[in-house]
Design a protein around this motif. Structure first.
Motif, PDB file in Angstrom:
ATOM      1  N   UNK A 877      21.733  -3.356  47.524  1.00 23.50           N
ATOM      2  CA  UNK A 877      22.277  -2.004  47.871  1.00 23.50           C
ATOM      3  C   UNK A 877      23.825  -1.723  47.296  1.00 23.50           C
ATOM      4  N   UNK A 878      24.480  -2.722  47.252  1.00 14.95           N
ATOM      5  CA  UNK A 878      25.842  -2.418  46.821  1.00 14.95           C
ATOM      6  C   UNK A 878      25.761  -1.965  45.287  1.00 14.95           C
ATOM      7  N   UNK A 879      25.187  -2.515  44.430  1.00 19.88           N
ATOM      8  CA  UNK A 879      24.961  -1.947  42.919  1.00 19.88           C
ATOM      9  C   UNK A 879      24.293  -0.486  43.075  1.00 19.88           C
ATOM     10  N   UNK A 880      23.412  -0.035  43.995  1.00 27.53           N
ATOM     11  CA  UNK A 880      22.612   1.165  44.011  1.00 27.53           C
ATOM     12  C   UNK A 880      23.690   1.969  44.502  1.00 27.53           C
ATOM     13  N   UNK A 881      24.702   1.864  45.349  1.00 23.71           N
ATOM     14  CA  UNK A 881      25.748   2.667  45.801  1.00 23.71           C
ATOM     15  C   UNK A 881      26.754   2.892  44.568  1.00 23.71           C
ATOM     16  N   UNK A 882      26.962   1.947  43.810  1.00 23.17           N
ATOM     17  CA  UNK A 882      27.719   2.390  42.800  1.00 23.17           C
ATOM     18  C   UNK A 882      27.243   3.093  41.744  1.00 23.17           C
ATOM     19  N   UNK A 883      25.786   2.961  41.516  1.00 18.84           N
ATOM     20  CA  UNK A 883      25.114   3.786  40.426  1.00 18.84           C
ATOM     21  C   UNK A 883      25.170   5.172  40.686  1.00 18.84           C
ATOM     22  N   UNK A 884      24.851   5.162  42.317  1.00 16.58           N
ATOM     23  CA  UNK A 884      24.705   6.635  42.609  1.00 16.58           C
ATOM     24  C   UNK A 884      26.009   7.452  42.646  1.00 16.58           C
ATOM     25  N   UNK A 885      27.070   6.732  42.963  1.00 17.88           N
ATOM     26  CA  UNK A 885      28.610   7.413  42.986  1.00 17.88           C
ATOM     27  C   UNK A 885      28.793   7.669  41.439  1.00 17.88           C
ATOM     28  N   UNK A 886      28.519   7.043  40.575  1.00 19.26           N
ATOM     29  CA  UNK A 886      28.921   7.204  39.071  1.00 19.26           C
ATOM     30  C   UNK A 886      27.897   8.239  38.686  1.00 19.26           C
ATOM     31  N   UNK A 887      26.636   8.625  38.934  1.00 17.91           N
ATOM     32  CA  UNK A 887      25.723   9.286  38.424  1.00 17.91           C
ATOM     33  C   UNK A 887      26.115  10.626  39.100  1.00 17.91           C
ATOM     34  N   UNK A 888      26.541  10.691  40.339  1.00 18.08           N
ATOM     35  CA  UNK A 888      26.885  12.123  41.036  1.00 18.08           C
ATOM     36  C   UNK A 888      28.050  12.655  40.384  1.00 18.08           C
ATOM     37  N   UNK A 889      28.915  11.981  40.185  1.00 17.99           N
ATOM     38  CA  UNK A 889      30.379  12.126  39.513  1.00 17.99           C
ATOM     39  C   UNK A 889      30.061  12.713  38.116  1.00 17.99           C
ATOM     40  N   UNK A 890      29.319  12.048  37.447  1.00 19.47           N
ATOM     41  CA  UNK A 890      28.883  12.394  36.107  1.00 19.47           C
ATOM     42  C   UNK A 890      28.034  13.641  35.844  1.00 19.47           C
ATOM     43  N   UNK A 891      27.092  13.725  36.945  1.00 17.64           N
ATOM     44  CA  UNK A 891      26.369  14.914  36.749  1.00 17.64           C
ATOM     45  C   UNK A 891      27.122  16.285  37.111  1.00 17.64           C
ATOM     46  N   UNK A 892      28.079  16.025  38.048  1.00 15.37           N
ATOM     47  CA  UNK A 892      28.849  17.138  38.221  1.00 15.37           C
ATOM     48  C   UNK A 892      29.729  17.555  37.065  1.00 15.37           C
TER      49      UNK A 892
END
Length: 1382
Positions: A877-892
């Motif tokens: 879970x902690x690593x999935x949260x990191x990935x999601x945060x990075x992807x959301x910022x990058x996509x935006x």
């Protein structure tokens, strides 16, 4: 008087009835009654009464009068039950024997005494009441009776008597006594209904303790005649009492001041009395059901008829009664399946209600299923034991729904969650059921196709009630014996679930150790992998406080077990020395894994890092073991370019290729453990000098190992590491397979080296980052080579393949990077972190292939989330949260760049969006309990914000992405990304609270976008309209979006009749010619879902009607009619449109069929209403609905069918194959639609007859499609007929012409003979004229034929030939026999 008594005794004993009668008639009545009263006090009273009654024959008025007085005296004694109770019973028996000798008037007198007692309100109880049914039965057998001057039959009197008794006021005691009376009368069903109705009214006045006897006698009364009616009364009564108690409790909880001690005591007393009464009634019903099967059958009918009314079925009393009746083996499966079906239906309805405000408003009642089950389990302790076993069986029935072939659904997940509440709670309340539960779980784990849900239940039981399970440790050990037969994932879940028991019981731990050791040498590889996982689990959870020299890791198994098995007490706590001995033994066993298959070694290496983190004292020993193993497969000679000895790692034996050592996993494990050891040393952990020296030594060795391998492989070419660019890489050959395996080994090695180099500070060291890039580029060379050489060649037959590419790579590679490292690398690559060196970050960002590779690794990880155990998911879970945060910022930030020519950038953003969508789905599905914390971290928020606002923040970012794409100059190439963004928005909106402000804002934005934005691409318009319809359903119960969109579609598609123009509305600009087909499919799916909701609601009100359950029928019908009307308007516009052939026409036919079926179902509800109620009325709303359906559906639907068939034939002229497939499909769809229309009209006609309302007024009668006039066939037949007629006329005219010619010829000969002298001849001229005459006569019929042919060529719109007979073989058609059937 003593002499008189003596005389009586003599006569009675001598049975001299005649003399006794004379003596009685000649003796004063007072003396006789006094003697009787005295004798009744003794034991010979029954004998005296019997003798006197037998002697009095009722031959005279005096005899009859005396007999009645004696009888009444005895009855009075029996009523008072004075003296010996046994004697009273004998007296009642004597009285019943002598009833038949009374004349009818005397019997009426005796019956009136009973009636008088009831009218006075006196208690009608005791054995004397048993005489009353005998008295009534005596009169009912008479053919004629005269009562109060009226003559009637005995049966009529019995009916009047029962009615009279039911009209009186009954006390509790009277009701209890009268029910056996009615039972002895053997009443028919009509009279039983009156008695039942009376008892139903009496129940309302009773206290709880008086209810069970009444119910018991009521059950005996009806037997198998009306068992369903009794069940309805019992269920309705107890459900109402439970609701009243709940309301009283809720009111008192709301008013805190009223919650005094006395009121609480009274409340608890009421609840206790009610529970005891319910338990007693359940016991009575269950007992009688074994003798009267009709009782169970009617109960099953009740459950099935109420399956749509879960709030009626799932109550504490109903559940207990159902589960108690399930103890009857014959009906167990039927009852449990019915309950399961009812619960699943409710969960499906709950899911639909969450997404539809219309359904929430139309049927707002909710059922608290979990609360009802908890109350039932609590009541099992208070006398409902007979329901306990049924609860266990039902829990497992619910678990079965979680392993269906259809996959997990909302309903199945909720059912499994309910079972996970029922089984642990019942085990906690009734520990004696532990053996049954464990045995059932064990059987299901072994036999079920998907045993995960059973293992999760077992884990919950082990966590909540470990001591109860340990009392049945033999069953746990038996379950462990089956580990070898389970698949790897199930075995891993089972070991994790039973971990709390292993920590508490040394006996279980020892048993598991023995089983795992056997499994380690099993023939099945999966069993060996499971054994390794079990050993690794022990190493993680049994910590060692001191150091562990590696030299001790080879101690014998038996000696360690003797050291471990010190105390087998369940409550013992493992000491440090015990754990140390255990870990030493485990390391010794795991060393043997180095000789196992590569799959087993991979499991071993992948778990070593977690062991080091949980048991830090073992790091040095583990590193020494792993380092020693790696030396065997490394070649450190300077002349060797590839230090990885592939000849030892990959071995060829005959035609098979075997991987001996997963070198990448080994190096990855060594690198991860080494980095963790360095981190612990940097933190300054206290260590012994000896341990510190060992750690320094192993760290130096490992550092030199990695430095050497990295130096050799970084930037190397394919030839340097032994890969031939001209070699074979097809998996179909032995050489190709070997090369592919070698490539996979080297790829995993490169992954481990990249991972190690990055973790050594690549984000702050430019040299390290260059090493990472160089290693990846070398790895990329291998990937490209293998993919290029393993491409499957295209087909040689010249046929075009359906896919995008004519060739496809046969080898796919799976990344070997750890998720934690991948997340860190992705964060460094895509985010702007100030802690990293800008030059390093720029270098990493410039490597597009590495970024895509990282995204590929994450994609593989996400696909394996479902198979992970709970602990593995928590670790990820902690690593999935990191990935999601990075992807959301990058996509935006990166979506829709100004320069879209960079296809690599567009491809990367597209992959990021897909992964972000998958991550949000995973968070909502598997981490719903932690969703708020996850979203806060993903959105980078620390303030107190609820889940709705967090979800809406993601939604707002998606809005910005959509606007960026739509306003981009080159938006066409980015529309695929828009589809993914819209999918994310839909997922997010699913988890927002209905009617919230966020939903309102989200809906207003998408509505405005659909109104203003023109889109020619259906792939984007489809999810956009779908999102709009979903959000509108969440907010408005009766919106008209479907109607508006259908009008726009009608305009864009055009009318099905040529020359008819459709008015343009222009409200929704998103509907264009290019997007109309896609939006049409969305609209049809939406209407289909709406009709499913309507059918659900109709089923519920039909269930209410069948079970006489109260519901707000007017409001429900209002909702149904409004939804039907909206659907009809939408379908009306669609069926008048020029639909494109294919999926659109198929779905249209299906939706219209479903609409007619729904309307027919609604009409059936009214038909049932007329059957069950006396004076029903048809609502105005229903009449308007029928009128609307007639005008908007029945009229244009046949034109639509004709249009579809005609368009299909025109298209079939070009594509014969398509024509055949379409015809076969529509041969099912169109007849189904016609049948649905006919059924609807048939039911309407039936309802019109019953209601005396002309419902067919606005309906256009459907045309029978058994046959129809086909203009083309008719024209051809007429043409053939006219040709035949013309041929006959021509033959007749030709024959006439020949005869005339012969006559002329003879005349000419005569004329020539006469005119020979003059030399005149006219034969040639006559022949010519006659020839012309024949031709002129024949021209008439020919013109007539051509005229008929011209008429036949005129073809109207209905000339569709559905026959396959060729025109040349069609029979001749007689015009008088052609017609149209109505």
């Amino acid at each position: 008087m003593s002499k008189l008594q003596q005389r009586f005794r003599e006569l009675i004993e001598g049975a001299e009835w005649k003399e006794l009668e004379d003596l009685l008639l000649n003796t004063e009545e007072e003396w006789i009654l006094e003697i009787i009263e005295r004798k009744l006090m003794g034991s010979d009273g029954p004998k005296w009464i019997g003798g006197m009654l037998a002697s009095l024959k009722c031959g005279t008025r005096e005899s009859t009068s005396l007999r009645i007085k004696i009888y009444e005296n005895a009855l009075k004694h029996a009523r008072n039950e004075v003296g010996n109770n046994r004697g009273t019973g004998e007296i009642v028996g004597v009285l019943m024997l002598h009833i038949d000798a009374f004349p009818p008037d005397a019997v009426l007198t005796l019956i009136d005494q009973y009636v008088e007692y009831i009218q006075k309100g006196e208690a009608l109880q005791g054995r004397w009441v048993s005489v009353l049914p005998k008295l009534i039965m005596n009169l009912s057998q008479k053919e004629r009776l005269t009562i109060a001057g009226k003559e009637m039959s005995g049966e009529d009197y019995c009916y009047q008597m029962v009615k009279t008794l039911c009209d009186m006021n009954w006390s509790v005691e009277t009701a209890t006594s009268l029910l056996p009376v009615f039972r002895d009368l053997d009443l028919p069903k009509e009279e039983l209904q009156n008695v039942i109705y009376k008892v139903e009214g009496v129940l309302k006045k009773m206290d709880y303790q008086s209810v069970p006897p009444i119910i018991y006698h009521l059950i005996l009364l009806v037997k198998s005649k009306l068992p369903g009616r009794i069940l309805q009364i019992v269920i309705a009564y107890f459900n109402k009492q439970e609701q009243q108690l709940m309301k009283e409790r809720a009111n008192k909880e709301g008013n805190v001041n009223s919650m005094e001690l006395d009121s609480e005591t009274i409340e608890e007393s009421k609840h206790s009395d009610l529970t005891e009464a319910q338990g007693t009634v359940i016991l009575h019903i269950t007992h009688e059901a074994q003798y009267y099967p009709a009782l169970v059958r009617d109960f099953l009918k009740f459950i099935k008829s109420s399956s749509w009314l879960t709030e009626r079925v799932v109550t504490p009393f109903n559940l207990a009664l159902s589960l108690s009746l399930a103890s009857i083996e014959k009906y167990e499966d039927q009852i449990l399946e019915s309950l399961k079906s009812c619960i699943l239906k409710y969960y499906r309805q709950e899911e639909r209600s969450r997404h539809s405000k219309w359904l929430r408003e139309a049927w707002g009642e909710t059922c608290h299923i979990t609360t009802a089950f908890k109350a039932t389990i609590e009541n099992c302790i208070m006398g409902w034991d007979q329901a306990s076993q049924g609860l266990v069986h039902l829990g497992f029935k619910l678990l079965e729904s979680g392993g269906t072939l259809k996959g997990e659904t909302y309903a199945s997940q909720k059912a499994v969650s309910l079972a996970s509440v029922i089984l642990p709670l019942i085990l906690k309340k009734q520990p004696h059921l532990a053996a049954a539960i464990l045995s059932k779980i064990s059987n299901c784990i072994v036999s079920a196709s998907s045993p995960i849900q059973y293992i999760e239940i077992l884990g919950k039981l082990a966590k909540l009630s470990p001591l109860v399970l340990l009392e049945h440790s033999n069953l746990i050990q038996e379950q462990l014996e089956y580990l070898v037969f389970l698949p790897l994932s199930a075995a891993s879940h089972l070991l994790q679930a039973l971990l709390p028991l292993f920590k508490m019981s040394m006996g279980l731990k020892d048993s598991l150790m023995m089983i795992l050791r056997k499994m380690l040498f099993s023939k099945q590889v999966e069993s060996r992998q499971a054994a390794v996982k079990g050993f690794m689990q022990f190493l993680r959870h049994f910590r060692v406080m001191g150091t562990l020299p590696s030299s001790q890791a080879s101690m014998s198994f038996s000696s360690s077990l003797s050291a471990i098995s010190i105390n087998a007490d369940v409550h013992s706590v493992f000491s440090n020395s015990t754990n140390e001995a255990l870990c030493l033994e485990l390391l010794g066993i795991l060393r043997r894994c180095f000789s196992q298959q590569h799959e087993v070694k991979s499991v071993l290496y992948s778990g070593m890092y977690d062991v080091c983190r949980s048991n830090p004292k073992m790091i040095v020993s583990i590193l020494e073991l792993l380092h020693h193993q790696s030396k065997q497969y490394l070649d450190k000679r300077p002349v060797v370019f590839n230090p990885i000895d592939l000849r030892k790692i990959v071995v060829v034996q005959g035609d098979s290729v075997q991987l001996v050592e997963p070198m990448g996993d080994l190096l990855s494990s060594i690198g991860a453990c080494k980095l963790y050891l360095e981190k612990k040393r940097a933190e300054g952990a206290d260590e012994d000098d000896e341990e510190d020296e060992s750690a320094i030594s192993v760290l130096n060795d490992i550092c030199s190992l990695f430095d050497h391998v990295i130096e050799k492989l970084a930037g190397c070419g394919l030839d340097d590491i032994g890969f031939d660019t001209n070699g074979e890489y097809l998996p179909s050959t032995a050489v190709g397979e070997k090369n592919i395996v070698c490539a996979k080994v080297m790829l995993s090695v490169f992954d481990s080296l990249i991972e190690y180099s990055f973790c050594q500070g690549a984000t702050t060291s430019l040299e390290r980052m260059q090493t990472v890039i160089s290693l990846f580029r070398s790895q990329k060379k291998i990937i490209d080579l293998v993919k290029e050489k393993s491409i499957k060649p295209a087909k040689k037959d010249g046929k075009k393949s359906r896919g995008r590419n004519s060739s496809k790579a046969l080898v796919n590679f799976k990344g070997n990077l750890r998720l934690s490292v991948t997340a860190d690398m992705l964060r460094a690559s895509l985010s702007n972190d100030n802690e990293n060196d800008p030059a390093c970050v720029e270098m990493l960002k410039g490597c597009h292939d590495l970024q895509m590779y990282l995204l590929h690794v994450i994609e593989n990880t996400l696909s394996s989330i479902k198979a992970m155990t709970l602990s593995e998911r928590e670790k990820a879970l902690p690593h999935l949260k990191t990935v999601a945060k990075v992807l959301l910022h990058d996509c935006s930030e990166s979506i829709a760049p100004e320069d879209t020519s960079d296809e690599r950038h567009v491809q990367r953003v597209r992959q990021c969006l897909l992964l972000l969508s998958s991550l949000i789905n995973i968070f909502c599905k598997y981490y719903d309990s932690k969703l708020e914390a996850i979203l806060k971290e993903v959105n980078d928020r620390t303030d107190n914000v609820d889940v709705n606002r967090l979800l809406y923040k993601i939604y707002k970012k998606c809005q910005k992405m959509i606007l960026k794409i739509l306003h981009h100059e080159d938006s066409t190439s980015l529309l695929k990304d828009a589809c993914t963004v819209l999918q994310i928005m839909l997922t997010v909106s699913h988890y927002m609270e209905p009617d919230s402000e966020e939903i309102i804002e989200a809906r207003s934005w998408i509505l405005q976008l659909c109104k203003d934005q023109e889109l020619e691409h259906g792939s984007v318009a489809e999810p956009m309209v779908n999102l709009l319809l979903y959000l509108s359903d969440q907010l408005k119960a009766n919106h008209t979006l479907a109607r508006g969109i259908s009008r726009e579609l009608h305009h864009k598609l055009g009318h099905l009749e040529e020359g008819v123009s459709v008015e343009e509305i222009g409200k929704f600009k998103i509907v264009t010619e290019g997007s109309s087909s896609s939006i049409l499919l969305v609209l049809l799916n939406y209407v289909d879902d709406s009709l499913s909701l309507v059918e659900l609601l109709i089923s519920k009100i039909r269930a209410c009607l069948a079970t006489e359950e109260e519901c707000n029928a007017d409001e429900v019908e209002k909702s149904i009619c409004s939804k039907f009307t909206v659907s009809i308007h939408a379908v009306h516009e669609v069926i008048q449109s020029a639909l494109p052939l294919g999926t659109s026409t198929d779905n249209t036919l299906k939706v219209v069929t479903k609409l007619y079926n729904g309307l027919s179902l609604y009409v059936k509800y009214y038909l049932e209403l007329y059957k069950s109620k006396s004076y029903p009325q048809i609502s105005d709303k229903f009449e308007r609905l029928v009128l609307t359906s007639g005008k908007m559906l029945s009229s244009p639907i046949y034109s639509t069918i004709t249009y579809i068939e005609g368009a299909q034939k025109q298209a079939g002229k070009k594509k014969e194959v398509t024509l055949i497939s379409r015809t076969m499909k529509e041969s099912k769809l169109i007849p189904s639609l016609i049948y649905a229309i006919e059924q609807y009209e048939k039911n309407l006609i039936t309802l019109s007859r019953k209601s005396k309302v002309n419902l067919m007024e606005g309906m256009e009668l459907s045309t029978s499609r058994d046959f129809r006039i086909m203009t083309s066939a008719l024209a051809e037949a007429l043409q053939n007929t006219s040709r035949n007629e013309n041929d006959e006329e021509e033959e007749e005219e030709a024959a006439a012409g020949e005869a005339e010619e012969e006559n002329l010829h003879e005349e000419n000969e005569d004329q020539e003979a006469e005119n020979r002298d003059s030399g005149t001849s006219v034969g040639g001229k006559i022949k010519e004229e006659s020839s012309k005459g024949v031709k002129s006569k024949a021209s008439g019929p020919v013109k007539k034929t051509s005229k008929r042919k011209g008429v036949g060529d005129e073809n109207d719109g209905n000339s569709q030939n559905r026959l396959s007979t060729p025109p040349s073989k069609k029979p001749k058609v007689n015009k008088s026999k052609l017609g149209k059937k109505r």
